[in-house]
Motif scaffolding. Structure first.
Motif, PDB file in Angstrom:
ATOM      1  N   THR A 152       0.868  -1.160  -0.058  1.00 43.40           N
ATOM      2  CA  THR A 152      -0.127   0.211  -0.068  1.00 43.40           C
ATOM      3  C   THR A 152       0.843   1.352   0.103  1.00 43.40           C
ATOM      4  O   THR A 152       0.670   2.191  -0.725  1.00 43.40           O
ATOM      5  CB  THR A 152      -0.976   0.161   1.373  1.00 43.40           C
ATOM      6  OG1 THR A 152      -1.703  -1.120   1.074  1.00 43.40           O
ATOM      7  CG2 THR A 152      -1.850   1.117   0.982  1.00 43.40           C
ATOM      8  N   THR A 153       1.847   1.168   0.668  1.00 41.70           N
ATOM      9  CA  THR A 153       2.907   2.289   0.990  1.00 41.70           C
ATOM     10  C   THR A 153       3.673   2.601  -0.458  1.00 41.70           C
ATOM     11  O   THR A 153       3.569   3.674  -0.832  1.00 41.70           O
ATOM     12  CB  THR A 153       3.912   2.177   1.900  1.00 41.70           C
ATOM     13  OG1 THR A 153       3.222   1.955   3.258  1.00 41.70           O
ATOM     14  CG2 THR A 153       4.699   3.523   2.142  1.00 41.70           C
ATOM     15  N   TYR A 154       4.051   1.476  -1.041  1.00 43.41           N
ATOM     16  CA  TYR A 154       4.592   1.544  -2.200  1.00 43.41           C
ATOM     17  C   TYR A 154       3.800   2.025  -3.314  1.00 43.41           C
ATOM     18  O   TYR A 154       4.181   2.917  -4.172  1.00 43.41           O
ATOM     19  CB  TYR A 154       5.298   0.063  -2.721  1.00 43.41           C
ATOM     20  CG  TYR A 154       6.192  -0.032  -3.787  1.00 43.41           C
ATOM     21  CD1 TYR A 154       7.490   0.121  -3.785  1.00 43.41           C
ATOM     22  CD2 TYR A 154       5.525  -0.348  -5.121  1.00 43.41           C
ATOM     23  CE1 TYR A 154       8.387   0.178  -4.940  1.00 43.41           C
ATOM     24  CE2 TYR A 154       6.366  -0.388  -5.948  1.00 43.41           C
ATOM     25  CZ  TYR A 154       7.964  -0.060  -6.046  1.00 43.41           C
ATOM     26  OH  TYR A 154       8.562  -0.172  -7.202  1.00 43.41           O
ATOM     27  N   MET A 155       2.540   1.573  -3.537  1.00 42.62           N
ATOM     28  CA  MET A 155       1.894   2.149  -4.404  1.00 42.62           C
ATOM     29  C   MET A 155       1.410   3.436  -4.260  1.00 42.62           C
ATOM     30  O   MET A 155       1.247   4.021  -5.255  1.00 42.62           O
ATOM     31  CB  MET A 155       0.437   1.167  -4.579  1.00 42.62           C
ATOM     32  CG  MET A 155       0.646  -0.318  -5.042  1.00 42.62           C
ATOM     33  SD  MET A 155      -1.136  -1.401  -5.355  1.00 42.62           S
ATOM     34  CE  MET A 155      -1.186  -1.877  -3.779  1.00 42.62           C
ATOM     35  N   THR A 156       1.268   4.005  -3.105  1.00 38.42           N
ATOM     36  CA  THR A 156       1.002   5.306  -3.025  1.00 38.42           C
ATOM     37  C   THR A 156       2.243   6.199  -3.273  1.00 38.42           C
ATOM     38  O   THR A 156       2.013   7.116  -3.947  1.00 38.42           O
ATOM     39  CB  THR A 156       0.277   5.512  -1.617  1.00 38.42           C
ATOM     40  OG1 THR A 156      -0.721   4.798  -1.223  1.00 38.42           O
ATOM     41  CG2 THR A 156       0.465   6.886  -1.277  1.00 38.42           C
ATOM     42  N   GLN A 157       3.387   5.771  -2.619  1.00 43.47           N
ATOM     43  CA  GLN A 157       4.296   6.693  -2.601  1.00 43.47           C
ATOM     44  C   GLN A 157       5.258   6.640  -3.953  1.00 43.47           C
ATOM     45  O   GLN A 157       5.802   7.843  -4.530  1.00 43.47           O
ATOM     46  CB  GLN A 157       5.607   6.500  -1.635  1.00 43.47           C
ATOM     47  CG  GLN A 157       4.788   6.829  -0.164  1.00 43.47           C
ATOM     48  CD  GLN A 157       4.518   8.025   0.129  1.00 43.47           C
ATOM     49  OE1 GLN A 157       5.474   9.076  -0.519  1.00 43.47           O
ATOM     50  NE2 GLN A 157       3.431   8.286   0.534  1.00 43.47           N
ATOM     51  N   VAL A 158       5.594   5.362  -4.585  1.00 48.47           N
ATOM     52  CA  VAL A 158       6.275   5.406  -5.773  1.00 48.47           C
ATOM     53  C   VAL A 158       5.363   5.232  -6.919  1.00 48.47           C
ATOM     54  O   VAL A 158       5.801   5.701  -8.038  1.00 48.47           O
ATOM     55  CB  VAL A 158       7.049   3.789  -5.525  1.00 48.47           C
ATOM     56  CG1 VAL A 158       7.911   3.577  -6.973  1.00 48.47           C
ATOM     57  CG2 VAL A 158       8.036   3.832  -4.487  1.00 48.47           C
ATOM     58  N   LEU A 159       4.381   4.433  -6.991  1.00 53.89           N
ATOM     59  CA  LEU A 159       3.636   4.374  -8.117  1.00 53.89           C
ATOM     60  C   LEU A 159       2.641   5.637  -8.131  1.00 53.89           C
ATOM     61  O   LEU A 159       1.957   5.601  -9.384  1.00 53.89           O
ATOM     62  CB  LEU A 159       2.707   3.053  -8.214  1.00 53.89           C
ATOM     63  CG  LEU A 159       3.771   1.740  -8.477  1.00 53.89           C
ATOM     64  CD1 LEU A 159       2.975   0.577  -8.302  1.00 53.89           C
ATOM     65  CD2 LEU A 159       4.715   2.044  -9.556  1.00 53.89           C
ATOM     66  N   ASN A 160       2.441   6.477  -7.103  1.00 49.76           N
ATOM     67  CA  ASN A 160       1.489   7.638  -7.137  1.00 49.76           C
ATOM     68  C   ASN A 160      -0.086   6.919  -7.522  1.00 49.76           C
ATOM     69  O   ASN A 160      -0.672   7.799  -8.334  1.00 49.76           O
ATOM     70  CB  ASN A 160       1.897   8.809  -8.165  1.00 49.76           C
ATOM     71  CG  ASN A 160       3.209   9.357  -7.877  1.00 49.76           C
ATOM     72  OD1 ASN A 160       3.497   9.430  -6.619  1.00 49.76           O
ATOM     73  ND2 ASN A 160       3.952   9.654  -8.731  1.00 49.76           N
ATOM     74  N   MET A 161      -0.368   6.081  -6.936  1.00 46.59           N
ATOM     75  CA  MET A 161      -1.805   5.491  -7.058  1.00 46.59           C
ATOM     76  C   MET A 161      -2.741   6.167  -6.247  1.00 46.59           C
ATOM     77  O   MET A 161      -2.295   6.609  -5.149  1.00 46.59           O
ATOM     78  CB  MET A 161      -1.918   4.059  -6.904  1.00 46.59           C
ATOM     79  CG  MET A 161      -1.138   3.207  -8.040  1.00 46.59           C
ATOM     80  SD  MET A 161      -0.842   1.530  -7.883  1.00 46.59           S
ATOM     81  CE  MET A 161      -2.540   0.967  -8.422  1.00 46.59           C
ATOM     82  N   SER A 162      -4.087   6.398  -6.778  1.00 48.76           N
ATOM     83  CA  SER A 162      -4.966   6.854  -5.878  1.00 48.76           C
ATOM     84  C   SER A 162      -5.451   5.827  -4.932  1.00 48.76           C
ATOM     85  O   SER A 162      -5.344   4.427  -5.202  1.00 48.76           O
ATOM     86  CB  SER A 162      -6.238   7.509  -6.657  1.00 48.76           C
ATOM     87  OG  SER A 162      -6.782   6.379  -7.532  1.00 48.76           O
ATOM     88  N   SER A 163      -6.403   6.115  -4.009  1.00 47.28           N
ATOM     89  CA  SER A 163      -6.975   5.243  -3.218  1.00 47.28           C
ATOM     90  C   SER A 163      -7.859   4.024  -3.927  1.00 47.28           C
ATOM     91  O   SER A 163      -7.795   3.188  -3.604  1.00 47.28           O
ATOM     92  CB  SER A 163      -7.572   5.776  -2.035  1.00 47.28           C
ATOM     93  OG  SER A 163      -8.702   6.641  -2.457  1.00 47.28           O
ATOM     94  N   SER A 164      -8.577   4.883  -5.031  1.00 41.45           N
ATOM     95  CA  SER A 164      -9.540   3.768  -5.825  1.00 41.45           C
ATOM     96  C   SER A 164      -8.738   2.764  -6.629  1.00 41.45           C
ATOM     97  O   SER A 164      -9.048   1.711  -6.922  1.00 41.45           O
ATOM     98  CB  SER A 164     -10.464   4.680  -6.432  1.00 41.45           C
ATOM     99  OG  SER A 164      -9.820   5.604  -7.362  1.00 41.45           O
ATOM    100  N   GLU A 165      -7.674   3.305  -6.924  1.00 43.02           N
ATOM    101  CA  GLU A 165      -6.742   2.287  -7.740  1.00 43.02           C
ATOM    102  C   GLU A 165      -6.087   1.266  -7.061  1.00 43.02           C
ATOM    103  O   GLU A 165      -6.141  -0.047  -7.304  1.00 43.02           O
ATOM    104  CB  GLU A 165      -5.454   3.129  -8.501  1.00 43.02           C
ATOM    105  CG  GLU A 165      -5.861   4.006  -9.545  1.00 43.02           C
ATOM    106  CD  GLU A 165      -4.791   4.628 -10.321  1.00 43.02           C
ATOM    107  OE1 GLU A 165      -4.689   4.993 -11.491  1.00 43.02           O
ATOM    108  OE2 GLU A 165      -3.991   5.317  -9.379  1.00 43.02           O
TER     109      GLU A 165
END
Length: 114
Positions: A42-55
Motif C-alpha cells: 500500500t505504501t509502495y503503490m501510494t509513494q512510488v507508483l502515485n496510485m490513488s486510493s480507488s486504484e
C-alpha cells in the motif's frame, strides 16, 4: 486447562505428524509475510507508483477475487499429490515469484499503465 491442551497437541503434532508440522509452520511464516506485504505494498503503490486510493482498492479487490481460483488450484494440487504440504509449498513459491516480478517491473508511475 486450555494452554496445557494446546501444548500437548503441538507436541503430538510435532512427533507424530511430520507433514502437518511443516504445513503449520509454513502457514505461520507465509501469513506473517503476507500481512506485512499488505502494508508495504500500500505504501509502495501510494509513494512510488502515485496510485490513488480507488486504484489501490481495485488492486486489492483483484487480489481477493483471484484468491478463489487460487484456492481451487491449491485444493486440486493437494488432492493430486495427496499432501497439503506440496500445495502450501507451491503457493508460497508462486507468492514469492509474483511479488518479485512485481517489484522488478513496477518501478515508476509510468509502469502502472502498461
Amino acid at each position: 486447562c486450555g494452554i496445557q491442551k494446546v501444548c500437548k497437541t503441538a507436541s503430538q503434532i510435532s512427533s507424530d505428524f511430520e507433514d502437518l508440522k511443516w504445513l503449520l509452520l509454513s502457514i505461520v511464516f507465509a501469513e506473517s509475510g503476507m500481512s506485512a506485504l499488505i502494508t508495504i505494498s500500500t505504501t509502495y503503490m501510494t509513494q512510488v507508483l502515485n496510485m490513488s486510493s480507488s486504484e489501490i482498492g481495485v488492486v486489492f479487490f483483484t487480489v481477493i477475487i483471484m484468491g478463489v481460483p487460487g484456492s481451487k488450484f491449491g485444493a486440486w494440487i493437494g488432492r493430486k499429490f495427496r499432501s497439503p504440504l506440496v500445495s502450501a509449498k507451491l503457493g508460497n513459491l508462486f507468492f514469492i515469484l509474483f511479488t518479485t516480478a512485481a517489484s522488478i517491473y513496477l518501478r515508476s508511475p509510468n509502469d502502472k499503465k502498461t
